[in-house]
Scaffold this active site. Structure first.
Site, mmCIF file in Angstrom:
data_model
loop_
_atom_site.group_PDB
_atom_site.id
_atom_site.type_symbol
_atom_site.label_atom_id
_atom_site.label_comp_id
_atom_site.label_asym_id
_atom_site.label_seq_id
_atom_site.Cartn_x
_atom_site.Cartn_y
_atom_site.Cartn_z
ATOM 1 N N CYS A 1 -9.529 80.865 6.912
ATOM 2 C CA CYS A 1 -9.933 79.477 8.089
ATOM 3 C C CYS A 1 -11.269 79.938 8.678
ATOM 4 O O CYS A 1 -10.592 80.870 9.648
ATOM 5 C CB CYS A 1 -9.103 79.085 8.600
ATOM 6 S SG CYS A 1 -9.671 77.742 9.958
ATOM 7 N N GLN B 1 -17.063 69.645 18.031
ATOM 8 C CA GLN B 1 -18.500 69.653 17.908
ATOM 9 C C GLN B 1 -19.334 69.210 19.214
ATOM 10 O O GLN B 1 -19.234 68.156 19.685
ATOM 11 C CB GLN B 1 -19.423 69.449 17.099
ATOM 12 C CG GLN B 1 -19.681 69.933 15.254
ATOM 13 C CD GLN B 1 -20.433 70.154 14.677
ATOM 14 O OE1 GLN B 1 -21.738 70.889 14.541
ATOM 15 N NE2 GLN B 1 -20.608 69.693 13.580
ATOM 16 N N HIS C 1 -11.437 70.330 15.326
ATOM 17 C CA HIS C 1 -12.070 70.854 16.138
ATOM 18 C C HIS C 1 -13.347 69.864 16.260
ATOM 19 O O HIS C 1 -13.266 68.814 15.701
ATOM 20 C CB HIS C 1 -12.866 71.965 14.922
ATOM 21 C CG HIS C 1 -13.688 71.924 13.495
ATOM 22 N ND1 HIS C 1 -12.605 71.802 13.294
ATOM 23 C CD2 HIS C 1 -14.806 71.285 13.807
ATOM 24 C CE1 HIS C 1 -13.272 71.008 11.938
ATOM 25 N NE2 HIS C 1 -14.869 70.969 12.517
HETATM 26 P P1 H2U Z 1 -17.698 69.996 11.191
HETATM 27 O O1 H2U Z 1 -16.481 70.409 10.146
HETATM 28 O O2 H2U Z 1 -18.294 68.990 11.615
HETATM 29 O O3 H2U Z 1 -19.302 69.961 9.825
HETATM 30 O O4 H2U Z 1 -18.018 71.575 12.339
HETATM 31 C C1 H2U Z 1 -18.077 72.618 11.830
HETATM 32 C C2 H2U Z 1 -19.059 73.063 12.440
HETATM 33 O O5 H2U Z 1 -18.969 75.138 12.446
HETATM 34 C C3 H2U Z 1 -20.826 73.511 11.312
HETATM 35 O O6 H2U Z 1 -21.801 72.890 12.106
HETATM 36 C C4 H2U Z 1 -20.514 75.251 12.870
HETATM 37 C C5 H2U Z 1 -20.549 74.488 11.180
HETATM 38 O O7 H2U Z 1 -22.241 74.996 11.024
HETATM 39 N N1 H2U Z 1 -19.770 76.882 11.430
HETATM 40 C C6 H2U Z 1 -20.723 78.180 12.472
HETATM 41 O O8 H2U Z 1 -20.090 77.803 13.079
HETATM 42 N N2 H2U Z 1 -19.485 79.306 12.180
HETATM 43 C C7 H2U Z 1 -18.827 79.602 10.576
HETATM 44 O O9 H2U Z 1 -18.321 80.486 10.370
HETATM 45 C C8 H2U Z 1 -18.624 78.632 9.828
HETATM 46 C C9 H2U Z 1 -19.358 76.546 10.215
HETATM 47 ZN ZN ZN Z 2 -7.574 77.085 11.053
#
Ligand code: H2U
Ligand code: ZN
Length: 347
Positions: free
Chosen positions: A50, A168, A166
């Site tokens: 993850c 945003q 999580h």
């Molecule tokens: P969502 O599950 O709502 O898509 O949010 C996850 C966010 O995490 C997504 O916008 C970011 C994605 O761009 N992300 C990172 O910033 N770094 C990562 O290594 C993977 C995902």
């Molecule tokens: Zn996790």
């Protein structure tokens, strides 16, 4: 609304001016549509694969700290660029475009991969509320930021990329569509009535009672009169305030409590980790006073009649207006009837 029981009718959303078609007489029709497999709950407290778990590496190689409560980082794939600038383009008023800049962040609610807001303690959700408040304050203080959108996409069905709890934050220079309409409506209502639209709406809901889902000393959750999604809810502070920065300590804990109450009821409805998009609408951060703005949160869950049958916004809804069968009053009654305790804790 007793006058429209069993009758097709439409209801107006005073925050946006939009109408929703309500068809309560269609409740008994047979369903031959799509069924989906229920999303499987995340089982492990830590998942080595993850990108949000403590101590793990993200897509571009950054390492997450071994955080113990919440953790905020700059989105590695931001939808807004901080340095986007340039002249507005306008070809005959038809082809209009302008640069849009901003900041995108991700917030982990808990180090535990297997939790959701519904499964976290009030104390731990209060830490999330505190982190949201700090983020909103910090980003909103930037003169290049006019709007800070805090939101959560929960579940595969809503396109969440990861079950790790999580949310945003997208902070933009411009006011996006939804808050722009809400700002105009709240401003006009204040000018016309000398009172706050959502203060008046909350008073009407408290008097009616039939659309209230749950409440505590400082917050109330209702299925709004104009709800579009079957189990859509609106979360309102009882006291007039425009942003989370105006909450006192007791109100911040009460917000954590109502989020827990509401998400537990959602999970209990179909005994599944309930998918939704939720987010807070706080006052614009453009530096102007917004006396008509009332802090609120919208929950937009897609599920309709089971853990697998969702509502689609198609046909008339895309081309005309949104439509619903189950009335907001019966949706609120269903959410009130489920146990207040999470089904996974009920034993
Ligand atoms: P969502 O599950 O709502 O898509 O949010 C996850 C966010 O995490 C997504 O916008 C970011 C994605 O761009 N992300 C990172 O910033 N770094 C990562 O290594 C993977 C995902
Ligand atoms: Zn996790």
């Amino acid at each position: 609304m007793a006058a429209f029981e069993g009758m097709s009718h439409r209801r107006r959303n005073p925050l946006t001016g939009e109408w929703v078609l309500v068809s309560p007489h269609r409740m008994q029709r047979p369903w031959l549509g799509q069924t989906e497999r229920p999303p499987q709950p995340a089982a492990r407290a830590y998942d080595p694969g993850c990108y949000l778990c403590p101590g793990n590496r993200r897509a571009h190689g950054d390492m997450n700290p071994r955080y113990e409560h919440t953790f905020v980082f700059g989105n590695d794939f931001p939808s807004l660029q901080t340095d986007a600038v340039g002249p507005r383009a306008d070809q005959g008023g038809l082809l209009v475009a302008e640069a849009e800049s901003g900041i995108c962040r991700v917030i982990c609610f808990s180090p535990r991969h297997d939790l959701t807001l519904a499964r976290m303690s009030v104390e731990d959700i209060a830490r999330v509320v505190q982190a949201w408040t700090e983020q909103w304050r910090e980003l909103g203080a930037d003169p290049a930021i006019g709007w800070v959108q805090i939101f959560e996409n929960r579940g595969d069905m809503m396109g969440a990329s990861n079950p790790h709890p999580h949310g945003q934050i997208w902070a933009s220079r411009s006011l996006p569509n939804e808050p722009a309409r809400e700002l105009a409506a709240q401003r006009a209502y204040l000018a016309d009535h000398g009172r706050c639209l959502l203060c008046d709406y909350l008073a009407a809901e408290l008097a009616a009672g039939e659309r209230i889902v749950c409440a505590n000393a400082h917050f109330v959750a209702v299925v709004p009169f104009w709800a579009v999604w079957p189990f859509e809810t609106l979360l309102l502070p009882r006291r007039h305030m425009a942003g989370m920065d105006e909450m006192d300590a007791a109100e911040a804990v009460a917000l954590a409590d109502i989020l827990r109450q509401l998400t537990i009821r959602y999970d209990n409805l179909f005994e599944v980790s309930f998918p939704y998009s939720m987010g807070f609408h706080q006052r614009p951060t453009d530096g102007a006073a917004h006396p008509g703005w009332h802090l609120h949160a919208h929950f937009y869950p897609p599920l309709l009649r089971s853990a697998t049958v969702r509502k689609f916004m198609v046909g008339f809804e895309l081309l005309g207006s949104p439509q619903r069968d189950i009335t907001p009053e019966s949706a609120a009654a269903r959410l009130r009837e489920v146990p207040a305790r999470h089904y996974l804790d009920a034993g």
